[in-house]
Design a protein around this motif. Structure first.
Motif, PDB file in Angstrom:
ATOM      1  N   THR A  72      41.964  54.410  27.346  1.00 29.07           N
ATOM      2  CA  THR A  72      42.927  54.811  27.411  1.00 29.07           C
ATOM      3  C   THR A  72      43.763  55.352  26.547  1.00 29.07           C
ATOM      4  OG1 THR A  72      43.258  52.136  25.967  1.00 29.07           O
ATOM      5  CG2 THR A  72      42.061  52.421  27.949  1.00 29.07           C
ATOM      6  N   PHE A 127      43.396  46.604  19.476  1.00 25.98           N
ATOM      7  CA  PHE A 127      42.604  46.438  21.050  1.00 25.98           C
ATOM      8  C   PHE A 127      43.874  45.609  21.297  1.00 25.98           C
ATOM      9  CE2 PHE A 127      41.982  43.332  23.868  1.00 25.98           C
ATOM     10  CZ  PHE A 127      40.786  43.681  25.245  1.00 25.98           C
ATOM     11  N   LEU A 128      43.853  44.173  20.597  1.00 28.56           N
ATOM     12  CA  LEU A 128      45.283  43.700  21.455  1.00 28.56           C
ATOM     13  C   LEU A 128      46.721  44.331  21.362  1.00 28.56           C
ATOM     14  CD1 LEU A 128      44.513  40.312  19.307  1.00 28.56           C
ATOM     15  CD2 LEU A 128      44.560  40.907  21.734  1.00 28.56           C
ATOM     16  N   GLN A 185      37.448  40.848  25.791  1.00 26.00           N
ATOM     17  CA  GLN A 185      38.093  39.753  25.406  1.00 26.00           C
ATOM     18  C   GLN A 185      37.617  38.258  25.043  1.00 26.00           C
ATOM     19  OE1 GLN A 185      41.115  40.081  25.283  1.00 26.00           O
ATOM     20  NE2 GLN A 185      41.839  38.638  26.148  1.00 26.00           N
ATOM     21  N   LEU A 218      43.907  43.919  33.525  1.00 24.79           N
ATOM     22  CA  LEU A 218      44.690  45.048  33.352  1.00 24.79           C
ATOM     23  C   LEU A 218      43.473  45.896  34.428  1.00 24.79           C
ATOM     24  CD1 LEU A 218      43.797  46.699  29.422  1.00 24.79           C
ATOM     25  CD2 LEU A 218      45.947  45.273  30.686  1.00 24.79           C
ATOM     26  N   ASP A 276      49.274  36.062  27.995  1.00 29.12           N
ATOM     27  CA  ASP A 276      48.911  37.554  28.067  1.00 29.12           C
ATOM     28  C   ASP A 276      47.341  37.955  27.878  1.00 29.12           C
ATOM     29  OD1 ASP A 276      51.109  37.412  28.872  1.00 29.12           O
ATOM     30  OD2 ASP A 276      51.612  38.527  26.734  1.00 29.12           O
ATOM     31  N   GLU A 284      37.909  45.816  29.473  1.00 22.28           N
ATOM     32  CA  GLU A 284      38.669  44.520  28.624  1.00 22.28           C
ATOM     33  C   GLU A 284      38.522  43.596  28.986  1.00 22.28           C
ATOM     34  OE1 GLU A 284      41.967  41.617  28.510  1.00 22.28           O
ATOM     35  OE2 GLU A 284      40.819  42.574  30.121  1.00 22.28           O
ATOM     36  N   ARG A 341      47.030  47.677  21.630  1.00 22.71           N
ATOM     37  CA  ARG A 341      46.667  48.769  22.894  1.00 22.71           C
ATOM     38  C   ARG A 341      47.134  48.109  24.484  1.00 22.71           C
ATOM     39  NH1 ARG A 341      44.100  53.582  23.301  1.00 22.71           N
ATOM     40  NH2 ARG A 341      44.909  54.064  21.464  1.00 22.71           N
ATOM     41  N   LYS A 342      46.238  46.767  24.316  1.00 22.00           N
ATOM     42  CA  LYS A 342      46.666  46.197  25.694  1.00 22.00           C
ATOM     43  C   LYS A 342      48.223  45.587  25.243  1.00 22.00           C
ATOM     44  CE  LYS A 342      44.856  41.790  27.925  1.00 22.00           C
ATOM     45  NZ  LYS A 342      43.671  40.621  28.226  1.00 22.00           N
ATOM     46  N   LEU A 387      51.509  41.370  22.097  1.00 22.92           N
ATOM     47  CA  LEU A 387      51.316  40.031  23.570  1.00 22.92           C
ATOM     48  C   LEU A 387      51.804  38.564  22.730  1.00 22.92           C
ATOM     49  CD1 LEU A 387      47.492  41.614  23.692  1.00 22.92           C
ATOM     50  CD2 LEU A 387      49.095  41.677  24.983  1.00 22.92           C
TER      51      LEU A 387
END
Length: 598
Positions: free
Chosen positions: A596, A285-286, A448, A307, A302, A444, A288-289, A298
């Motif tokens: 995403t 996930f991190l 988080q 997003l 960040d 997202e 992809r973000k 990141l």
């Protein structure tokens, strides 16, 4: 239908008019001091070996115990609110010291009371506990007996408690003073403003990376500039705690926090094992973000970056109405409580200078009212925080008719109610999303929270356990603290970040709280435990509220293992439950990755 306009500032005058200059409050403190003395006399005169009169006398002592405890908690809640709403209120800091002293005096009397409980033999104790009133308090009274038996003599424990006022608790107050002096220079619309740490922290969710990065640089500078003071404070606070444990013969620093949370080590180990074994999806996930933000990796600043665009930013009024509406879909009592809190100005949410960072809920037992503190700027996270604190408030409200001794729930189950409320709002926001872009943004934001509770909190736990091991061998300097913090973050985040936050140990209040040691793992427990409750609630609908309230009512009168067995039919010492709970979080990640993908 009457439409109410909700104020984003709270009212404290119902308790004591005049703030930190209140004459009413001064009178309250004097009355509390006298009542502590009267309680001390009752305890001294009580003869626990007089079984014939034992029940009646014990009931009288406990009734006085409750009265004094309410007075002290009322005072503590008031001072906490004064300090939070204005960090420059020096009089409030002085009052905090007075309340701390009163609390220490009260604890000394309780030490003698607890030791007297241990002198009653098991047969007599069983007889006494047959009393209808005392039977309802059996779990708590048994617990007090057991804990007293593991400590030093009443005289020695009283000495420790007395010294803690200017020692242990004094260092915690030093931290509050240091934080209140921090101002972070930051350019806003071409003008340099000096922000409080609470205002500055909100910038980490700014959509502009340059803004976040500039803030992070100033943030690190601010905490680093006082790092020697913070290190000294943390070392003395932990040193006091370790010396106390050593005198009692406790060699495990987790003994006290586990006891306080009424939780077994096996449960804690099972929880962290399940989390550690399932980190990879969150690392994905991190990563992809980072891609979506156009980054290779990141950085710490960040993590809270939004997003895409979302129309879900809400005014305080809109946020309040949204929370009430979606609480009502779960149950009427929870919605009614939230509406009462908004209508009666129980919430301080104004975005202004001079406020303390973070958010909290506190309860005024003599008034049966809550107060909630935060800084609201309209983000989805702000709405979730507001729901979170209202969840705490509903927990105390659900227990309002119980004896005070049966309302002293531990932090881990406290976080269950708050996180449950937060989930209701987060899921409602997701369903409200009108576009794919908005759904991604809100999903997202929800994930988080999973990252925070399964990775950030894990880093805090890893840091604190390792710090205490180091502290056993002597003072830990700033450089070592920074290294321990960064190592914990790298491990907890699976190496997913490019830049970490080594000064986090100085900026996080939770490491300096004296009331509850290891102010970290209970958050994660509450989050995952609430997932199990939430899953049942979704299946049952509004009819589940009564069962939920029953669980909350039991939350201070049994171990968490027994609570889970009774109300959820689960064994918390096994990894199965925890893996299923983490799996629910992973399903959010999987949806996010699917939405995403290119």
């Amino acid at each position: 239908m009457v439409v109410h306009t909700y104020s984003d500032t709270w009212s404290l005058n119902e308790f004591f008019e005049g703030g930190s200059d209140s004459e009413e409050f001064a009178t309250h403190l004097n009355s509390t001091a006298k009542n502590i003395d009267a309680f001390r006399t009752k305890v001294e005169l009580w003869n626990p070996k007089d079984v014939h009169n034992g029940v009646a006398e014990l009931v009288k002592v406990i009734q006085e115990f409750e009265n004094v405890a309410k007075q002290i908690r009322q005072a503590g809640a008031f001072v906490s609110c004064l300090q939070a709403q204005n960090t420059k209120d020096k009089k409030a800091t002085e009052l905090k010291a007075k309340v701390t002293e009163l609390s220490a005096n009260f604890q000394n009397v309780l030490l003698e009371f607890d030791v007297k409980l241990t002198t009653i033999n098991e047969d007599d104790w069983s007889t006494i506990m047959e009393d209808t009133f005392l039977k309802t308090l059996r779990f708590v009274l048994d617990e007090r007996r057991e804990r007293a038996a593991e400590k030093l003599s009443a005289k020695e424990e009283a000495l420790i408690t007395s010294l803690s006022t200017d020692g242990y608790h004094g260092w915690s107050q030093m931290y509050d003073l240091l934080v209140s002096s921090i101002k972070i220079p930051f350019k806003v619309n071409g003008e340099v403003k000096h922000l409080s740490v609470g205002q500055a922290a909100n910038q980490f969710s700014n959509g502009d990376r340059e803004v976040r990065k500039r803030m992070f640089v100033e943030w690190e500078k601010a905490w680093e500039s006082k790092s020697d003071f913070f290190a000294k404070t943390l070392n003395h606070l932990s040193g006091f705690r370790l010396n106390t444990y050593n005198l009692r013969g406790w060699d495990d620093v987790l003994k006290e926090p586990l006891d306080i949370n009424r939780m077994n080590k096996e449960t804690l180990d099972a929880m962290w094992s399940a989390i550690s074994a399932n980190k990879q999806p969150f690392v994905q996930f991190l990563n992809r973000k980072a891609e979506l933000l156009g980054l290779d990796k990141l950085s710490w600043y960040d993590l809270d970056a939004p997003l895409g665009k979302t129309s879900s930013k809400m005014t305080y009024q809109e946020g309040a109405e949204f929370i009430i509406d979606h609480f009502s879909k779960f149950g009427s009592e929870m919605a009614d409580f939230a509406q009462m809190a908004f209508e009666n100005n129980w919430i301080e949410a104004e975005d202004r200078e001079g406020k303390a960072p973070g958010g909290f809920h506190t309860f005024f037992p003599e008034s049966s009212q809550s107060r909630i503190f935060m800084t609201y700027s309209g983000t989805p996270s702000n709405v979730s925080t507001l729901a979170h604190e209202l969840g705490h408030g509903f927990h105390t409200y659900a227990m309002r008719d119980l004896h005070l001794l049966n309302r002293n729930y531990a932090m881990n189950v406290a976080e269950t109610a708050s996180t449950f409320a937060e989930m209701i709002v987060a899921d409602a926001a997701l369903k409200r999303a009108s576009t794919k872009e908005e759904r991604i943004a809100l999903l997202e934001d929800k994930i988080q929270r999973s990252v925070a509770l399964l990775m950030n909190i894990h880093a805090r736990f890893l840091f604190e356990t390792r710090f205490y091991e180091e502290r056993k061998h002597g003072v830990v300097n700033v450089e070592k603290l920074n290294r321990l913090m960064e190592e914990a973050q790298v491990e907890a985040y699976g190496g997913a970040l490019e830049e970490y936050h080594p000064q986090f140990w100085s900026s996080k209040l939770h490491f300096y709280i004296t009331g509850v040691p290891f102010y970290n793992f209970p958050y994660t427990f509450g989050f995952l435990f609430s997932l199990g409750i939430y899953a049942q609630a979704l299946e049952a609908g509004e009819s589940y509220e009564e069962k939920y309230i029953d669980l909350l009512k039991d939350s201070a009168s049994m171990s968490v293992e027994d609570l889970a067995q009774k109300h959820l039919n689960i064994d918390l010492s096994k990894m199965d439950f925890w893996e299923k709970a983490v799996g629910l979080c992973v399903s959010d990640v999987e949806e996010f990755l699917d939405l995403t993908k290119y």
